[in-house]
Design an enzyme around this catalytic site. Structure first.
Site, PDB file in Angstrom:
ATOM      1  N   LYS A  22      -0.561   9.468  11.024  1.00 40.11           N
ATOM      2  CA  LYS A  22      -1.149   8.159  11.345  1.00 40.11           C
ATOM      3  C   LYS A  22      -0.226   7.023  10.925  1.00 40.11           C
ATOM      4  O   LYS A  22      -0.008   6.075  11.687  1.00 40.11           O
ATOM      5  CB  LYS A  22      -2.496   8.010  10.606  1.00 40.11           C
ATOM      6  CG  LYS A  22      -3.014   6.579  10.563  1.00 40.11           C
ATOM      7  CD  LYS A  22      -4.306   6.452   9.794  1.00 40.11           C
ATOM      8  CE  LYS A  22      -4.164   6.285   8.306  1.00 40.11           C
ATOM      9  NZ  LYS A  22      -3.886   4.914   7.829  1.00 40.11           N
ATOM     10  N   ASN A  23       0.310   7.121   9.718  1.00 43.50           N
ATOM     11  CA  ASN A  23       1.066   5.983   9.191  1.00 43.50           C
ATOM     12  C   ASN A  23       2.468   5.863   9.782  1.00 43.50           C
ATOM     13  O   ASN A  23       3.152   4.861   9.565  1.00 43.50           O
ATOM     14  CB  ASN A  23       1.104   6.026   7.658  1.00 43.50           C
ATOM     15  CG  ASN A  23      -0.266   5.685   7.088  1.00 43.50           C
ATOM     16  OD1 ASN A  23      -1.164   5.232   7.819  1.00 43.50           O
ATOM     17  ND2 ASN A  23      -0.444   5.908   5.791  1.00 43.50           N
ATOM     18  N   ARG A  93      -5.193  -3.209   8.844  1.00 39.30           N
ATOM     19  CA  ARG A  93      -4.042  -3.768   8.156  1.00 39.30           C
ATOM     20  C   ARG A  93      -2.716  -3.570   8.923  1.00 39.30           C
ATOM     21  O   ARG A  93      -1.873  -4.450   8.983  1.00 39.30           O
ATOM     22  CB  ARG A  93      -3.981  -3.056   6.787  1.00 39.30           C
ATOM     23  CG  ARG A  93      -2.704  -3.143   6.054  1.00 39.30           C
ATOM     24  CD  ARG A  93      -2.653  -4.364   5.212  1.00 39.30           C
ATOM     25  NE  ARG A  93      -1.387  -4.431   4.524  1.00 39.30           N
ATOM     26  CZ  ARG A  93      -1.028  -5.446   3.782  1.00 39.30           C
ATOM     27  NH1 ARG A  93      -1.832  -6.456   3.609  1.00 39.30           N
ATOM     28  NH2 ARG A  93       0.136  -5.470   3.197  1.00 39.30           N
ATOM     29  N   CYS A 117      -8.355  -1.302   4.530  1.00 34.69           N
ATOM     30  CA  CYS A 117      -9.115  -0.620   3.471  1.00 34.69           C
ATOM     31  C   CYS A 117      -9.370  -1.544   2.293  1.00 34.69           C
ATOM     32  O   CYS A 117      -8.584  -2.436   2.008  1.00 34.69           O
ATOM     33  CB  CYS A 117      -8.335   0.576   2.953  1.00 34.69           C
ATOM     34  SG  CYS A 117      -8.258   1.938   4.087  1.00 34.69           S
ATOM     35  N   ARG A 122      -3.866  -6.878  -0.985  1.00 33.53           N
ATOM     36  CA  ARG A 122      -2.814  -6.374  -0.096  1.00 33.53           C
ATOM     37  C   ARG A 122      -2.087  -7.557   0.540  1.00 33.53           C
ATOM     38  O   ARG A 122      -2.303  -7.896   1.704  1.00 33.53           O
ATOM     39  CB  ARG A 122      -3.392  -5.430   0.952  1.00 33.53           C
ATOM     40  CG  ARG A 122      -4.036  -4.230   0.295  1.00 33.53           C
ATOM     41  CD  ARG A 122      -4.439  -3.183   1.283  1.00 33.53           C
ATOM     42  NE  ARG A 122      -3.280  -2.503   1.876  1.00 33.53           N
ATOM     43  CZ  ARG A 122      -3.397  -1.583   2.816  1.00 33.53           C
ATOM     44  NH1 ARG A 122      -4.567  -1.254   3.281  1.00 33.53           N
ATOM     45  NH2 ARG A 122      -2.321  -0.982   3.299  1.00 33.53           N
ATOM     46  N   PRO A 123      -1.179  -8.170  -0.234  1.00 30.57           N
ATOM     47  CA  PRO A 123      -0.495  -9.362   0.270  1.00 30.57           C
ATOM     48  C   PRO A 123       0.479  -9.032   1.404  1.00 30.57           C
ATOM     49  O   PRO A 123       0.828  -7.878   1.622  1.00 30.57           O
ATOM     50  CB  PRO A 123       0.271  -9.855  -0.959  1.00 30.57           C
ATOM     51  CG  PRO A 123       0.427  -8.667  -1.836  1.00 30.57           C
ATOM     52  CD  PRO A 123      -0.738  -7.770  -1.556  1.00 30.57           C
ATOM     53  N   ASP A 125       3.264 -11.282   1.732  1.00 26.56           N
ATOM     54  CA  ASP A 125       4.341 -12.235   1.457  1.00 26.56           C
ATOM     55  C   ASP A 125       5.724 -11.667   1.794  1.00 26.56           C
ATOM     56  O   ASP A 125       6.593 -12.386   2.287  1.00 26.56           O
ATOM     57  CB  ASP A 125       4.288 -12.669  -0.017  1.00 26.56           C
ATOM     58  CG  ASP A 125       4.358 -11.484  -0.968  1.00 26.56           C
ATOM     59  OD1 ASP A 125       3.542 -10.554  -0.804  1.00 26.56           O
ATOM     60  OD2 ASP A 125       5.221 -11.466  -1.856  1.00 26.56           O
ATOM     61  N   ASP A 308      -1.851   7.492  -1.486  1.00 24.21           N
ATOM     62  CA  ASP A 308      -2.845   7.952  -0.511  1.00 24.21           C
ATOM     63  C   ASP A 308      -3.399   9.338  -0.849  1.00 24.21           C
ATOM     64  O   ASP A 308      -4.349   9.797  -0.208  1.00 24.21           O
ATOM     65  CB  ASP A 308      -2.245   7.964   0.904  1.00 24.21           C
ATOM     66  CG  ASP A 308      -1.930   6.566   1.403  1.00 24.21           C
ATOM     67  OD1 ASP A 308      -2.369   5.595   0.764  1.00 24.21           O
ATOM     68  OD2 ASP A 308      -1.234   6.443   2.431  1.00 24.21           O
ATOM     69  N   ARG A 400     -10.924   7.067  10.455  1.00 27.12           N
ATOM     70  CA  ARG A 400      -9.700   6.272  10.622  1.00 27.12           C
ATOM     71  C   ARG A 400      -8.451   7.115  10.388  1.00 27.12           C
ATOM     72  O   ARG A 400      -7.380   6.792  10.918  1.00 27.12           O
ATOM     73  CB  ARG A 400      -9.682   5.094   9.641  1.00 27.12           C
ATOM     74  CG  ARG A 400     -10.816   4.127   9.845  1.00 27.12           C
ATOM     75  CD  ARG A 400     -10.752   3.003   8.858  1.00 27.12           C
ATOM     76  NE  ARG A 400      -9.506   2.262   9.024  1.00 27.12           N
ATOM     77  CZ  ARG A 400      -9.134   1.252   8.277  1.00 27.12           C
ATOM     78  NH1 ARG A 400      -9.912   0.842   7.298  1.00 27.12           N
ATOM     79  NH2 ARG A 400      -7.997   0.641   8.494  1.00 27.12           N
TER      80      ARG A 400
HETATM   81  C1  EPZ Z   1       1.120   1.606   3.778  1.00 27.28           C
HETATM   82  O1  EPZ Z   1       0.451   0.360   3.607  1.00 27.28           O
HETATM   83  C2  EPZ Z   1       0.077   2.585   4.242  1.00 27.28           C
HETATM   84  N1  EPZ Z   1      -0.552   2.110   5.463  1.00 27.28           N
HETATM   85  C3  EPZ Z   1      -0.990   2.789   3.181  1.00 27.28           C
HETATM   86  O2  EPZ Z   1      -1.810   3.856   3.611  1.00 27.28           O
HETATM   87  C4  EPZ Z   1      -0.338   3.208   1.872  1.00 27.28           C
HETATM   88  O3  EPZ Z   1      -1.305   3.280   0.867  1.00 27.28           O
HETATM   89  C5  EPZ Z   1       0.758   2.194   1.481  1.00 27.28           C
HETATM   90  O4  EPZ Z   1       1.702   2.048   2.564  1.00 27.28           O
HETATM   91  C6  EPZ Z   1       1.542   2.616   0.246  1.00 27.28           C
HETATM   92  O5  EPZ Z   1       2.161   3.845   0.458  1.00 27.28           O
HETATM   93  C7  EPZ Z   1       0.002   2.333   6.645  1.00 27.28           C
HETATM   94  O6  EPZ Z   1       1.085   2.867   6.765  1.00 27.28           O
HETATM   95  C8  EPZ Z   1      -0.771   1.963   7.851  1.00 27.28           C
HETATM   96  P1  EPZ Z   1       2.816  -1.498   1.064  1.00 27.28           P
HETATM   97  P2  EPZ Z   1       1.337  -0.980   3.359  1.00 27.28           P
HETATM   98  O7  EPZ Z   1       3.210  -2.760   1.704  1.00 27.28           O
HETATM   99  O8  EPZ Z   1       2.665  -0.809   3.976  1.00 27.28           O
HETATM  100  C9  EPZ Z   1       2.662  -4.653  -2.433  1.00 27.28           C
HETATM  101  C10 EPZ Z   1      -3.821   4.995   4.010  1.00 27.28           C
HETATM  102  O9  EPZ Z   1      -4.688   5.401   3.205  1.00 27.28           O
HETATM  103  N2  EPZ Z   1       3.031  -5.637  -1.399  1.00 27.28           N
HETATM  104  O10 EPZ Z   1       3.853  -0.417   1.008  1.00 27.28           O
HETATM  105  O11 EPZ Z   1       0.505  -2.115   3.763  1.00 27.28           O
HETATM  106  C11 EPZ Z   1       1.269  -4.068  -2.229  1.00 27.28           C
HETATM  107  O12 EPZ Z   1       0.265  -4.923  -2.777  1.00 27.28           O
HETATM  108  C12 EPZ Z   1      -3.218   3.624   3.880  1.00 27.28           C
HETATM  109  O13 EPZ Z   1      -3.420   5.670   4.978  1.00 27.28           O
HETATM  110  C13 EPZ Z   1       3.401  -6.902  -1.774  1.00 27.28           C
HETATM  111  O14 EPZ Z   1       3.407  -7.240  -2.975  1.00 27.28           O
HETATM  112  O15 EPZ Z   1       1.509  -0.933   1.801  1.00 27.28           O
HETATM  113  C14 EPZ Z   1       1.369  -2.740  -2.924  1.00 27.28           C
HETATM  114  O16 EPZ Z   1       1.179  -2.892  -4.320  1.00 27.28           O
HETATM  115  C15 EPZ Z   1      -3.952   2.727   2.972  1.00 27.28           C
HETATM  116  N3  EPZ Z   1       3.721  -7.820  -0.800  1.00 27.28           N
HETATM  117  C16 EPZ Z   1       2.811  -2.334  -2.657  1.00 27.28           C
HETATM  118  O17 EPZ Z   1       3.509  -3.522  -2.307  1.00 27.28           O
HETATM  119  C17 EPZ Z   1       3.740  -7.481   0.529  1.00 27.28           C
HETATM  120  O18 EPZ Z   1       4.079  -8.325   1.363  1.00 27.28           O
HETATM  121  C18 EPZ Z   1       2.980  -1.330  -1.536  1.00 27.28           C
HETATM  122  O19 EPZ Z   1       2.263  -1.767  -0.387  1.00 27.28           O
HETATM  123  C19 EPZ Z   1       3.371  -6.171   0.894  1.00 27.28           C
HETATM  124  C20 EPZ Z   1       3.025  -5.267  -0.089  1.00 27.28           C
END
Ligand code: EPZ
Length: 430
Positions: A22-23, A93, A117, A122-123, A125, A308, A400
């Site tokens: 999925k991801n 998201r 979720c 989930r910023p 930035d 995850d 999902r």
């Molecule tokens: C992906 O989300 C996955 N989603 C999530 O899977 C997964 O939990 C996550 O990566 C971490 O592995 C999809 O691929 C669709 P991140 P993503 O940006 O990319 C911080 C599931 O269960 N951050 O890697 O949105 C954030 O807060 C889902 O299948 C910032 O600070 O996650 C977190 O602490 C849920 N600023 C860390 O980085 C930003 O702009 C990692 O988040 C973006 C993120």
């Protein structure tokens, strides 16, 4: 609203085949906006999140349709729509991944702030910082993001955040950079297999990306990407969830067509709990004869233990002998599964991003609710091992990320069925 009814206590036995990831699917579908010809994506899981992305792409003027059981045809029809549909974007998201492709290929994007979720803050930035570095003008109010650029230009982008790199942020900026002028260097890029898959898809379309799988990506922009046929990697989180379910029930399950090399940290954690894992070239078999052992584990970006998998492994820990501990380093608030597990008899104490789990001999079936996708998966794992009947409401969350979960678990011998929720309005749901 639908719910799952599970009669626990049966050891799962048998063989299933891993679904596509999925991801990987979601950001790759978004990246197909950049492509001039037709993309045929193979091994696409039939999930509600995938259907949501199809709806978003159609609203953006793309042709997107299933061709066969698990293949998707995606074709840009020269559309110039730049406003993404609120109702779909808000519900997922990963819809943020259309931002970079829209700005670089259509010159503008208006995107409602994406939802997703309930796993804590989930910023976005880093996504916005990356696109600004490539020259996009971005303005954000409380509801929407507005971005535009006459042309993006390569630059040096750092995508490291306080809790590691950003997966979807890397996919977003990398996709935009493939059509930007000159070279883009992404530092602190996410190395997750799903993000490597996005890069490989783009390369198959003609993009020039070097350093795939490392934390530094070098992307040389080109004028045009062509369509291709591409097969997604297997879903390591789905596979890990079925291994956890096998372990929880003291069963013996083999998952075929998976990538064990993507799953070293998950395999290691389950093995430390006393489960035997046989690793084949593209198969994984989990079997447990003795008690589960309590362990301590911590989530981390790849190649660390995926966040995850944390809820499902926490469910396993509830049934282990002794006291274990969980440190959630990526999403410190990702503990919405705890309440449901407690209602089933688990002894869990949470302090901030830590949870201490005192194993119990048995958990008891009851009524619980899937608060988010992986929390729901954790409740399924616990319910399969629990005594008696568990009813899990809000199955839509589980749908999902897991296709046909009741059919696949049923094939392994689980007593599980799906039904329309009765008295949904009047019953208490956890
Ligand atoms: C992906 O989300 C996955 N989603 C999530 O899977 C997964 O939990 C996550 O990566 C971490 O592995 C999809 O691929 C669709 P991140 P993503 O940006 O990319 C911080 C599931 O269960 N951050 O890697 O949105 C954030 O807060 C889902 O299948 C910032 O600070 O996650 C977190 O602490 C849920 N600023 C860390 O980085 C930003 O702009 C990692 O988040 C973006 C993120």
């Amino acid at each position: 609203m639908q719910e799952l009814v599970i009669h626990g206590g049966r050891a799962l036995r048998g063989t299933i085949t891993a679904s596509g990831s999925k991801n990987a699917a979601l950001p790759i579908m978004a990246a197909s906006i950049l492509v001039k010809g037709t993309t045929i994506l193979r091994r696409v899981p039939r999930l509600t999140d995938v259907e949501t992305m199809i709806a978003i792409l159609r609203a953006l003027g793309m042709e997107a349709r299933w061709v066969g059981q698990d293949s998707l045809m995606l074709r840009s029809r020269g559309a110039d729509i730049t406003v993404a549909p609120r109702e779909w974007v808000r519900s997922m998201r990963a819809s943020i991944c259309v931002l970079g492709p829209l700005v670089v290929s259509r010159g503008a994007a208006t995107l409602p702030l994406p939802g997703g979720c309930v796993i804590g803050e989930r910023p976005i930035d880093l996504h916005l910082k990356g696109l600004r570095t490539l020259g996009a003008e971005i303005y954000q109010d409380t509801h929407q993001i507005y971005a535009r650029a006459s042309a993006l230009k390569g630059g040096r982008v750092k995508l490291g955040g306080p809790r590691g790199s950003t997966c979807l942020g890397t996919a977003n900026i990398m996709a935009a950079a493939t059509l930007a002028q000159g070279e883009t260097v992404i530092e602190f890029a996410a190395k997750e297999p799903e993000i490597q898959d996005v890069a490989r898809y783009l390369v198959a379309c003609g993009a020039q990306i070097h350093g795939i799988g490392s934390s530094t990506l070098r992307i040389r922009g080109t004028d045009r990407l062509e369509g291709c046929e591409y097969s997604l990697i297997p879903d390591r989180i789905e596979v890990g969830t079925y291994l956890a379910a096998a372990a929880a029930t003291g069963g013996d399950v083999c998952v075929e067509e998976c990538r064990p090399d993507h799953m070293a940290a998950t395999i290691e954690a389950i093995e430390r709990m006393g489960v035997q894992i046989d690793v084949g070239r593209n198969t994984l078999r989990a079997r447990r004869a003795g008690d589960l052992r309590a362990i301590q584990f911590s989530t981390a970006p790849y190649p660390g233990l995926p966040t995850d998998m944390q809820p499902q492994l926490s469910a396993l820990l509830c049934l282990a002998r002794g006291a274990g501990a969980v440190r959630e380093s990526v999403y410190p608030e990702r503990f919405t599964h705890v309440r449901g597990l407690q209602r089933m008899g688990a002894r869990i104490t949470r302090r901030g991003h830590l949870a201490v789990v005192q194993g119990v001999r048995k958990m008891e079936g009851t009524r619980v609710g899937a608060t988010d996708l992986r929390a729901g998966a954790a409740l399924v794992v616990a319910a399969l091992a629990a005594q008696g009947r568990t009813v899990i409401s809000k199955v839509a969350q589980i749908d999902r990320g897991y296709q046909h979960i009741e059919k696949r678990l049923g094939k392994l011998g689980a007593r599980i069925r799906r039904r329309e929720a009765r008295w949904a309005g009047s019953r208490r749901s956890a």
